[in-house]
Design a protein around this motif. Structure first.
Motif, PDB file in Angstrom:
ATOM      1  N   GLY A 155     -12.212 -13.789  -6.405  1.00  0.00           N
ATOM      2  CA  GLY A 155     -12.283 -13.642  -6.930  1.00  0.00           C
ATOM      3  C   GLY A 155     -11.458 -11.886  -6.560  1.00  0.00           C
ATOM      4  O   GLY A 155     -11.666 -11.600  -5.002  1.00  0.00           O
ATOM      5  N   CYS A 156     -10.894 -10.949  -7.431  1.00  0.00           N
ATOM      6  CA  CYS A 156     -10.464  -9.332  -6.857  1.00  0.00           C
ATOM      7  C   CYS A 156     -10.970  -8.639  -7.745  1.00  0.00           C
ATOM      8  O   CYS A 156     -10.334  -8.676  -9.022  1.00  0.00           O
ATOM      9  N   ASP A 157     -10.593  -7.266  -7.102  1.00  0.00           N
ATOM     10  CA  ASP A 157     -10.546  -6.168  -8.656  1.00  0.00           C
ATOM     11  C   ASP A 157      -9.791  -5.845  -8.034  1.00  0.00           C
ATOM     12  O   ASP A 157      -9.576  -4.245  -8.521  1.00  0.00           O
ATOM     13  N   HIS A 158      -8.458  -5.743  -7.443  1.00  0.00           N
ATOM     14  CA  HIS A 158      -7.753  -5.064  -7.251  1.00  0.00           C
ATOM     15  C   HIS A 158      -6.884  -5.443  -9.313  1.00  0.00           C
ATOM     16  O   HIS A 158      -7.300  -5.867  -9.899  1.00  0.00           O
ATOM     17  N   THR A 159      -5.254  -4.827  -9.917  1.00  0.00           N
ATOM     18  CA  THR A 159      -5.458  -4.402 -11.100  1.00  0.00           C
ATOM     19  C   THR A 159      -3.550  -5.280 -10.591  1.00  0.00           C
ATOM     20  O   THR A 159      -3.042  -4.085 -11.693  1.00  0.00           O
ATOM     21  N   CYS A 160      -3.824  -5.321  -9.797  1.00  0.00           N
ATOM     22  CA  CYS A 160      -1.850  -5.827  -9.077  1.00  0.00           C
ATOM     23  C   CYS A 160      -0.833  -5.786 -10.773  1.00  0.00           C
ATOM     24  O   CYS A 160      -2.101  -6.871 -11.320  1.00  0.00           O
ATOM     25  N   THR A 161      -0.255  -5.342 -11.242  1.00  0.00           N
ATOM     26  CA  THR A 161       0.429  -5.361 -12.444  1.00  0.00           C
ATOM     27  C   THR A 161       1.023  -6.780 -12.910  1.00  0.00           C
ATOM     28  O   THR A 161       1.437  -8.106 -13.679  1.00  0.00           O
ATOM     29  N   PHE A 162       1.566  -7.943 -11.843  1.00  0.00           N
ATOM     30  CA  PHE A 162       2.293  -8.440 -11.656  1.00  0.00           C
ATOM     31  C   PHE A 162       1.445  -9.725 -11.799  1.00  0.00           C
ATOM     32  O   PHE A 162       1.367 -10.970 -11.643  1.00  0.00           O
ATOM     33  N   CYS A 163      -0.327  -9.446 -11.201  1.00  0.00           N
ATOM     34  CA  CYS A 163      -0.814 -10.747 -10.701  1.00  0.00           C
ATOM     35  C   CYS A 163      -1.952 -11.684 -11.771  1.00  0.00           C
ATOM     36  O   CYS A 163      -2.467 -11.106 -12.523  1.00  0.00           O
ATOM     37  N   ALA A 164      -2.147 -12.312 -12.292  1.00  0.00           N
ATOM     38  CA  ALA A 164      -3.377 -14.169 -13.094  1.00  0.00           C
ATOM     39  C   ALA A 164      -4.339 -13.766 -11.980  1.00  0.00           C
ATOM     40  O   ALA A 164      -5.035 -14.039 -12.786  1.00  0.00           O
ATOM     41  N   ILE A 165      -4.627 -13.195 -10.213  1.00  0.00           N
ATOM     42  CA  ILE A 165      -5.459 -13.650  -9.967  1.00  0.00           C
ATOM     43  C   ILE A 165      -6.949 -13.045 -10.372  1.00  0.00           C
ATOM     44  O   ILE A 165      -7.388 -14.183 -11.209  1.00  0.00           O
ATOM     45  N   PRO A 166      -7.052 -12.081 -11.362  1.00  0.00           N
ATOM     46  CA  PRO A 166      -8.144 -11.613 -11.639  1.00  0.00           C
ATOM     47  C   PRO A 166      -8.612 -11.870 -12.623  1.00  0.00           C
ATOM     48  O   PRO A 166      -9.647 -12.080 -13.031  1.00  0.00           O
ATOM     49  N   SER A 167      -7.981 -13.043 -13.567  1.00  0.00           N
ATOM     50  CA  SER A 167      -7.959 -12.889 -14.861  1.00  0.00           C
ATOM     51  C   SER A 167      -8.716 -14.687 -14.926  1.00  0.00           C
ATOM     52  O   SER A 167      -8.872 -14.824 -14.999  1.00  0.00           O
ATOM     53  N   ALA A 199      -9.393 -15.130   1.588  1.00  0.00           N
ATOM     54  CA  ALA A 199     -10.188 -14.191   0.767  1.00  0.00           C
ATOM     55  C   ALA A 199      -8.704 -13.641  -0.636  1.00  0.00           C
ATOM     56  O   ALA A 199      -7.760 -13.687   0.634  1.00  0.00           O
ATOM     57  N   GLU A 200      -8.672 -13.048  -1.584  1.00  0.00           N
ATOM     58  CA  GLU A 200      -8.138 -12.685  -2.436  1.00  0.00           C
ATOM     59  C   GLU A 200      -8.051 -11.688  -1.494  1.00  0.00           C
ATOM     60  O   GLU A 200      -6.615 -10.725  -1.147  1.00  0.00           O
ATOM     61  N   ASP A 201      -8.912 -10.203  -1.656  1.00  0.00           N
ATOM     62  CA  ASP A 201      -8.493  -9.258  -0.549  1.00  0.00           C
ATOM     63  C   ASP A 201      -9.451  -9.110   0.817  1.00  0.00           C
ATOM     64  O   ASP A 201     -10.899  -8.668   0.328  1.00  0.00           O
ATOM     65  N   ALA A 236      -4.927  -9.127   4.497  1.00  0.00           N
ATOM     66  CA  ALA A 236      -5.420  -7.645   4.386  1.00  0.00           C
ATOM     67  C   ALA A 236      -4.794  -7.192   3.000  1.00  0.00           C
ATOM     68  O   ALA A 236      -3.740  -7.035   3.128  1.00  0.00           O
ATOM     69  N   TYR A 237      -5.827  -5.719   2.698  1.00  0.00           N
ATOM     70  CA  TYR A 237      -4.930  -5.398   1.716  1.00  0.00           C
ATOM     71  C   TYR A 237      -4.439  -4.018   2.110  1.00  0.00           C
ATOM     72  O   TYR A 237      -5.652  -3.729   3.478  1.00  0.00           O
ATOM     73  N   PRO A 238      -2.983  -3.626   2.412  1.00  0.00           N
ATOM     74  CA  PRO A 238      -2.703  -2.747   3.119  1.00  0.00           C
ATOM     75  C   PRO A 238      -3.855  -1.400   3.056  1.00  0.00           C
ATOM     76  O   PRO A 238      -3.887  -1.187   4.729  1.00  0.00           O
ATOM     77  N   LYS A 275       1.605  -1.366  -9.306  1.00  0.00           N
ATOM     78  CA  LYS A 275      -0.348  -0.651  -9.232  1.00  0.00           C
ATOM     79  C   LYS A 275      -0.755  -1.094  -7.793  1.00  0.00           C
ATOM     80  O   LYS A 275      -1.801  -1.575  -8.243  1.00  0.00           O
ATOM     81  N   ARG A 276      -0.091  -0.487  -6.577  1.00  0.00           N
ATOM     82  CA  ARG A 276      -0.292  -1.147  -6.121  1.00  0.00           C
ATOM     83  C   ARG A 276      -1.314  -0.607  -5.242  1.00  0.00           C
ATOM     84  O   ARG A 276      -2.630  -0.292  -4.004  1.00  0.00           O
ATOM     85  N   GLY A 277      -1.559   1.164  -5.562  1.00  0.00           N
ATOM     86  CA  GLY A 277      -2.157   2.129  -5.371  1.00  0.00           C
ATOM     87  C   GLY A 277      -1.840   2.884  -4.051  1.00  0.00           C
ATOM     88  O   GLY A 277      -3.162   2.862  -3.243  1.00  0.00           O
TER      89      GLY A 277
HETATM   90  S1  SF4 Z   1      -1.888  -9.542  -5.363  1.00  0.00           S
HETATM   91 FE1  SF4 Z   1      -3.715 -10.103  -4.288  1.00  0.00          FE
HETATM   92  S2  SF4 Z   1      -4.956  -8.261  -4.518  1.00  0.00           S
HETATM   93 FE2  SF4 Z   1      -3.675  -7.878  -5.844  1.00  0.00          FE
HETATM   94  S3  SF4 Z   1      -4.648  -8.070  -7.949  1.00  0.00           S
HETATM   95 FE3  SF4 Z   1      -3.523 -10.352  -6.847  1.00  0.00          FE
HETATM   96  S4  SF4 Z   1      -5.097 -11.547  -5.837  1.00  0.00           S
HETATM   97 FE4  SF4 Z   1      -5.639  -8.691  -6.067  1.00  0.00          FE
END
Ligand code: SF4
Length: 447
Positions: A155-167, A199-201, A236-238, A275-277
């Motif tokens: 799982g992942c706590d980020h909210t990158c706007t293109f990414c469906a993985i956290p959902s 891992a996701e991150d 790794a997350y930047p 929304k990469r922060g």
């Molecule tokens: S791109 Fe990576 S870091 Fe961003 S929400 Fe998706 S899994 Fe998480």
């Protein structure tokens, strides 16, 4: 496994399980294609049951059951511990017609009598919960014995706007260090010499447990495991690559000086829209720190090209970065328009032909970077890990037996290879002299 035997060819099986990926369009298409191919075997009477598991079924469970009638049961990212019971039921000719994902288990219609009872029982007992971050020791490994992926969290706590993985995969859950060390010890005992941490991150490892980034401590613990010689960090997350991590990449002899750090883009407006922060300046500071703090490091990254609103200027910045920073390894992906993500609502779609041309230009530059690096390595000695026997040494101009190997700069399956002359076991380390170049790859012979 509970009276079941695993076979590699679906044509030899009574029941098939298709593990799917569903986070971008190309992955969905590949998964659906595989389901249809295996489904054909069922239609032809070669198979008695077809179960679909994984991310695609987590995301589209009901649709899969509705649109592909060959599918008997669908499981999302849930607990698979009772899959054997389901398979046994199907192998005996039973009918489950069952969907189970984190929205809860339920019958997909059509199940009656004993089948309905079993489906209901399985759905109730295993449904509704995301897969926990427990040991994966019981999994069947499909990789060569030289390396193994080690999933350090889910799982992942980020909210990158293109990414469906956290959902799909939920919030981050890190596996305890003791669990991962036990997994590593077992893997080492089976001959694994390289661990590839995923891992996701990966840099968020530990945050859900102790509000601390524990990847450096995990690397220390894993490097104590006898038999493990190389440890590699992917994803790794930047902005969370801290000095404690670069210190391990530089000083711990078992942690290879390599990092996969997907930056996705470099222009600040794009990073903000994604929304990469982080801003461009922050990403550049981290990339520069990697070069400064870890001499000789191989840096891998990935870009997304064609995110909604990407202008010529945004793209120029990406080209400039590719030209100047010279990532040792680079993956470039077209933006995938994923329903349910915030970016799905954005205006400013970039035409497909523009995206294709932008990707072509970046790949061309990246190829030049790799070719220049490869040419500079000829004549040098490198330590290589052997993955497997070479399928066709003559195709790269080698006469005699050879193996496919990798240097510290190459993650398995995604990076380059070294074609190494001679017969060597999987997992063996060989000091080798680089003798030439074969496109993206290197040629070598033992020192
Ligand atoms: S791109 Fe990576 S870091 Fe961003 S929400 Fe998706 S899994 Fe998480």
């Amino acid at each position: 496994m509970q009276g079941l035997e695993i076979v590699r060819d679906p044509e030899d099986a009574d029941v098939a399980v298709v593990n799917t990926c569903g986070f971008i369009d190309s992955a969905k298409e590949e998964s659906i294609q595989t389901i249809l191919e295996v489904g054909r075997l069922k239609t032809e009477g070669e198979l008695r049951g077809l179960v679909v598991v994984g991310c695609l079924s987590q995301r589209y469970g009901d649709e899969l059951r509705r649109d592909i009638p060959e599918v008997d049961a669908v499981l999302g990212i849930t607990d698979y511990s009772r899959v054997p019971q389901l398979l046994d039921h199907l192998a005996r000719g039973g009918d489950a017609r069952w969907v189970n994902d984190t929205k809860g288990g339920h019958l997909a219609g059509g199940a009656e009598g004993a089948a309905a009872q079993l489906a209901q029982e399985l759905a109730t007992e295993t449904g509704g919960e995301l897969k926990t971050a427990d040991s994966d020791l019981t999994r069947m490994r499909l990789t060569p014995s030289s390396f193994s992926y080690l999933r350090i969290g889910e799982g992942c706590d980020h909210t990158c706007t293109f990414c469906a993985i956290p959902s799909i995969r939920g919030k981050q859950r890190s596996k305890p260090i003791a669990t991962l060390v036990a997994e590593a010890e077992t893997l080492a005992a089976t001959g694994v010499r390289e661990l590839v941490l995923v891992a996701e991150d990966s840099t968020a490892y530990g945050m859900d447990q102790e509000r601390k980034r524990l990847l450096p401590q995990l690397l220390d613990a894993l490097s104590e495991v006898d038999g493990i010689e190389w440890i590699r960090v992917l994803y790794a997350y930047p902005h969370t690559v801290r000095p404690e991590l670069t210190e391990r990449l530089r000083d711990n002899p078992k942690v290879v000086p390599y990092i996969d750090i997907p930056i996705q883009h470099i222009s600040t407006p794009m990073l903000q829209a994604m929304k990469r922060g982080v801003s461009k300046e922050q990403v550049m500071r981290i990339l520069d720190r990697l070069r400064d703090e870890v001499p000789g490091i191989a840096v891998r990254s990935t870009y997304i090209v064609g995110f909604p609103g990407e202008t010529d200027q945004d793209f120029e910045e990406l080209l400039e970065l590719t030209r100047d920073y010279r990532f040792e390894r680079l993956g470039v992906f077209p933006y995938s328009h994923e329903e349910g993500t915030p970016a799905y609502e954005l205006q400013g779609a970039v035409p497909e032909d523009v995206v294709a041309e932008r990707i072509r230009q970046i790949m061309e530059l990246s190829k030049q970077n790799i070719e220049a690096r490869n040419a500079s390595l000829v004549g040098q000695t490198m330590r290589l890990i052997v993955d497997h026997e070479h399928p066709d040494p003559a195709s790269v101009g080698l006469s005699g037996p050879a193996v496919v190997a990798r240097s510290f700069a190459d993650a398995p399956e995604i990076d380059c290879s070294v074609h190494l002359l001679g017969s060597h076991r999987s997992g063996e380390f060989v000091e080798a002299r680089i003798t030439g170049v074969a496109e993206y790859d290197l040629l070598a012979e033992p020192q």
